[in-house]
Design a protein around this motif. Structure first.
Motif, PDB file in Angstrom:
ATOM      1  N   VAL A 336       0.831  -1.200   0.000  1.00 56.48           N
ATOM      2  CA  VAL A 336       0.000   0.000   0.000  1.00 56.48           C
ATOM      3  C   VAL A 336       0.869   1.255   0.000  1.00 56.48           C
ATOM      4  O   VAL A 336       0.596   2.224  -0.718  1.00 56.48           O
ATOM      5  N   ALA A 337       1.945   1.262   0.781  1.00 54.17           N
ATOM      6  CA  ALA A 337       2.800   2.444   0.880  1.00 54.17           C
ATOM      7  C   ALA A 337       3.578   2.705  -0.392  1.00 54.17           C
ATOM      8  O   ALA A 337       3.873   3.858  -0.714  1.00 54.17           O
ATOM      9  N   THR A 338       3.910   1.662  -1.134  1.00 52.76           N
ATOM     10  CA  THR A 338       4.746   1.845  -2.318  1.00 52.76           C
ATOM     11  C   THR A 338       3.957   1.881  -3.622  1.00 52.76           C
ATOM     12  O   THR A 338       4.477   2.336  -4.637  1.00 52.76           O
ATOM     13  N   GLU A 339       2.701   1.404  -3.586  1.00 48.43           N
ATOM     14  CA  GLU A 339       1.933   1.371  -4.832  1.00 48.43           C
ATOM     15  C   GLU A 339       0.525   1.943  -4.694  1.00 48.43           C
ATOM     16  O   GLU A 339      -0.255   1.886  -5.636  1.00 48.43           O
ATOM     17  N   TYR A 340       0.164   2.419  -3.501  1.00 49.79           N
ATOM     18  CA  TYR A 340      -1.099   3.108  -3.283  1.00 49.79           C
ATOM     19  C   TYR A 340      -2.276   2.207  -3.644  1.00 49.79           C
ATOM     20  O   TYR A 340      -2.346   1.070  -3.194  1.00 49.79           O
ATOM     21  N   ASP A 341      -3.227   2.696  -4.479  1.00 54.65           N
ATOM     22  CA  ASP A 341      -4.429   1.922  -4.751  1.00 54.65           C
ATOM     23  C   ASP A 341      -4.129   0.637  -5.523  1.00 54.65           C
ATOM     24  O   ASP A 341      -4.753  -0.400  -5.291  1.00 54.65           O
ATOM     25  N   LEU A 342      -3.157   0.668  -6.419  1.00 55.21           N
ATOM     26  CA  LEU A 342      -2.777  -0.543  -7.124  1.00 55.21           C
ATOM     27  C   LEU A 342      -2.175  -1.560  -6.154  1.00 55.21           C
ATOM     28  O   LEU A 342      -2.415  -2.762  -6.261  1.00 55.21           O
ATOM     29  N   GLY A 343      -1.408  -1.077  -5.180  1.00 52.13           N
ATOM     30  CA  GLY A 343      -0.851  -1.968  -4.163  1.00 52.13           C
ATOM     31  C   GLY A 343      -1.929  -2.561  -3.291  1.00 52.13           C
ATOM     32  O   GLY A 343      -1.841  -3.725  -2.887  1.00 52.13           O
TER      33      GLY A 343
END
Length: 545
Positions: A336-343
């Motif tokens: 989540v921290a490195t890819e946001y919604d895609l993560g």
């Protein structure tokens, strides 16, 4: 040392006296776990009853009702007990006589006599004249099918010889190719067994007696492990990982002993997992804390701790109840921290987290989950409408001012631009990850004329409607899933041999009926705005609710 009897101890203190063969005392205990077949447990209890009456005959009768049958098992290398085509060899191979497999097809229901647990299905022994498995004969159990396991594939055996295990084969393997033969008893899950199993489950722990085994579940090894751990937890007073009530601290996941790992491996784990998880967990917590002020969002972690945000008040279209994410893998924070919604999407697809269901179906918003809908919650997928509730909570916080009057998130404005740096507002590291994803897809996906994408699009879509109206309905031009009106045919109708239903109406009527059904199930009402994605010629937009 084998236990031959369990009886009541006449004195104070420990209540159960265990006796071995020849009447040798094995000691006295407060609790006893029977990790054996229920009929064997009943025999041990009855032996103790003879020495010191304990009034458990009712329990013994219940244990006797859990049926077992002996099965002949051959370990061999005879390929005659495998499919003829070697390309069809699988880990599990079901073989038998097709003439004895009775199946009935009627409507959409398929039933068969040769299914597992049936009178002629595998798992049930077929007795031969000499007491061993023999050639199939009508009327014998296991007459239709049997199973052969291909151990080379099932267990990744590193050998040149094919090794098979056949359960009650119809003919004995070639003696020259047979390595071992044994007889083992397996539970038979008939109605009486299931009822007795429920009665034993209700009596678990009474007077310090506990029962465990694969019979307590579905007959698999995992069921034996689960029931054994549950019995051990009951004796020790601890709670198993899957049976913990909300808020109970759970033991962390077991890891390899540090003593057996090299200093380099420990160092690599520290820098590639421990540090990233710790940093990203702090970042995600700060990000969510800055964005969720209303409603209630909870993260439940493996160590039993919980992270919670929001004041618990209803917000937006979300119901007033907490949205709880059960996080199974801490790598969730890194993605989540490195890819946001895609993560977040990738983490969900990887099974790192699920959204837990609400305790009462009446707690759901009737639009999100209409009353009376079937509960499709599973352990692996969680609440089927959980993600919807989570996004409604986040959207409600985005659109509602914070307690100090400012807007909580700039998402609505930031997402108006498609630039890589503006997709992940609020998480700096996610902006970097979003940029890397952008660069990756720009390098690996060629949507230009050179890559052929534009050519394919022109070839498929730049056609006149004359082609599509030749095989689609002429009003909505939708591709599939039309819902026709089905009516029952009279018994004397000869239009369709063996048919009991017929469809009536035109394709256009069937497509409008589909739209009516979709709009009704989505509870779309007049005055609401509908976003049409992928319906081709905009059928739902043309058809008012």
């Amino acid at each position: 040392v084998a236990c031959a009897a369990v009886g009541m101890d006449g004195g104070g203190g420990p209540r159960h006296a265990l006796t071995g063969g020849g009447g040798v005392s094995l000691g006295t205990f407060h609790d006893v776990i029977f990790a054996c077949h229920p009929p064997d447990a009943a025999a041990i209890l009855r032996a103790g009853q003879a020495a010191a009456p304990h009034g458990r005959e009712g329990l013994c009768e219940t244990l006797d009702r859990i049926a077992y049958e002996d099965n002949d098992i051959y370990v061999h290398s005879d390929p005659a007990h495998m499919p003829v085509r070697k390309a069809a060899w699988a880990s599990w191979n079901c073989l038998g006589r097709g003439d004895l497999i009775k199946s009935l097809y009627k409507g959409n229901k398929v039933g068969g006599e040769a299914m597992e647990g049936g009178q002629s299905g595998f798992g049930n022994k077929k007795e031969g004249a000499d007491g061993e498995t023999a050639a199939a004969a009508d009327g014998n159990r296991m007459a239709a099918v049997y199973v052969t396991y291909y151990l080379n594939r099932l267990q990744n055996l590193d050998c040149d010889t094919d090794v098979f295990v056949s359960l009650n084969p119809h003919t004995r393997p070639d003696p020259a190719l047979t390595h071992h033969k044994l007889s083992m008893a397996h539970p038979q899950f008939g109605r009486d067994t299931r009822q007795a199993r429920q009665a034993v489950a209700a009596a678990q722990g009474a007077d310090g007696l506990h029962f465990a085994g694969a019979w307590a579940g579905y007959g698999f090894h995992e069921d034996g492990c689960r029931s054994g751990l549950a019995a051990a937890c009951a004796v020790d007073g601890r709670t198993s990982r899957w049976g913990a009530p909300p808020g109970t601290a759970l033991a962390p996941r077991p890891t390899f002993s540090s003593a057996r790992r090299s200093a380099w491996a420990r160092l690599m784990t520290f820098w590639t997992r421990t540090v990233p998880v710790a940093l990203c967990r702090r970042m995600v917590a700060a990000f969510v804390g800055a964005g969720v002020h209303h409603g209630r969002l909870i993260f439940k972690l493996n160590d039993g701790t919980e992270m919670a945000w929001g004041d618990g008040t209803a917000v937006g279209r979300c119901d007033p109840h907490p949205v709880t994410l059960r996080i199974f893998d801490d790598w969730f924070f890194v993605q989540v921290a490195t890819e946001y919604d895609l993560g977040l999407a990738r983490s969900y697809m990887a099974g790192h987290f699920v959204v837990e269901p609400l305790p009462d179906p009446a707690c759901y918003d009737p639009v999100v989950r209409p009353p009376g809908d079937r509960d499709e919650t599973t352990l692996s997928l969680g609440d089927p409408v959980g993600l919807t509730r989570m996004f409604m909570l986040l959207i409600g916080n985005r659109d509602r001012p914070a307690p100090d009057g400012r807007r909580i998130l700039r998402s609505a404005r930031a997402h108006a631009s498609s630039g890589a740096f503006t997709n992940a507002s609020g998480l700096f590291l996610a902006k970097v990850g979003s940029l890397l994803n952008f660069v990756r897809y720009r390098l690996t996906m060629d949507n230009s004329e050179r890559g052929g994408s534009l050519k394919n699009i022109h070839a498929h879509y730049d056609l006149s409607n004359d082609l599509f109206t030749s095989f689609l309905d002429t009003e909505t031009l939708m591709y599939s899933s039309a819902i026709y009106d089905a009516v029952a045919l009279p018994p004397d109708d000869t239009r369709g041999a063996g048919q009991i239903m017929a469809f009536r109406g035109s394709l256009e009527e069937a497509q409008w009926r589909k739209l009516d059904t979709l709009l009704d199930r989505a509870q779309v009402r007049r005055g609401q705005t509908l976003l049409d994605i992928g319906f081709g010629w905009g059928g739902p937009s043309l058809h008012p609710p």
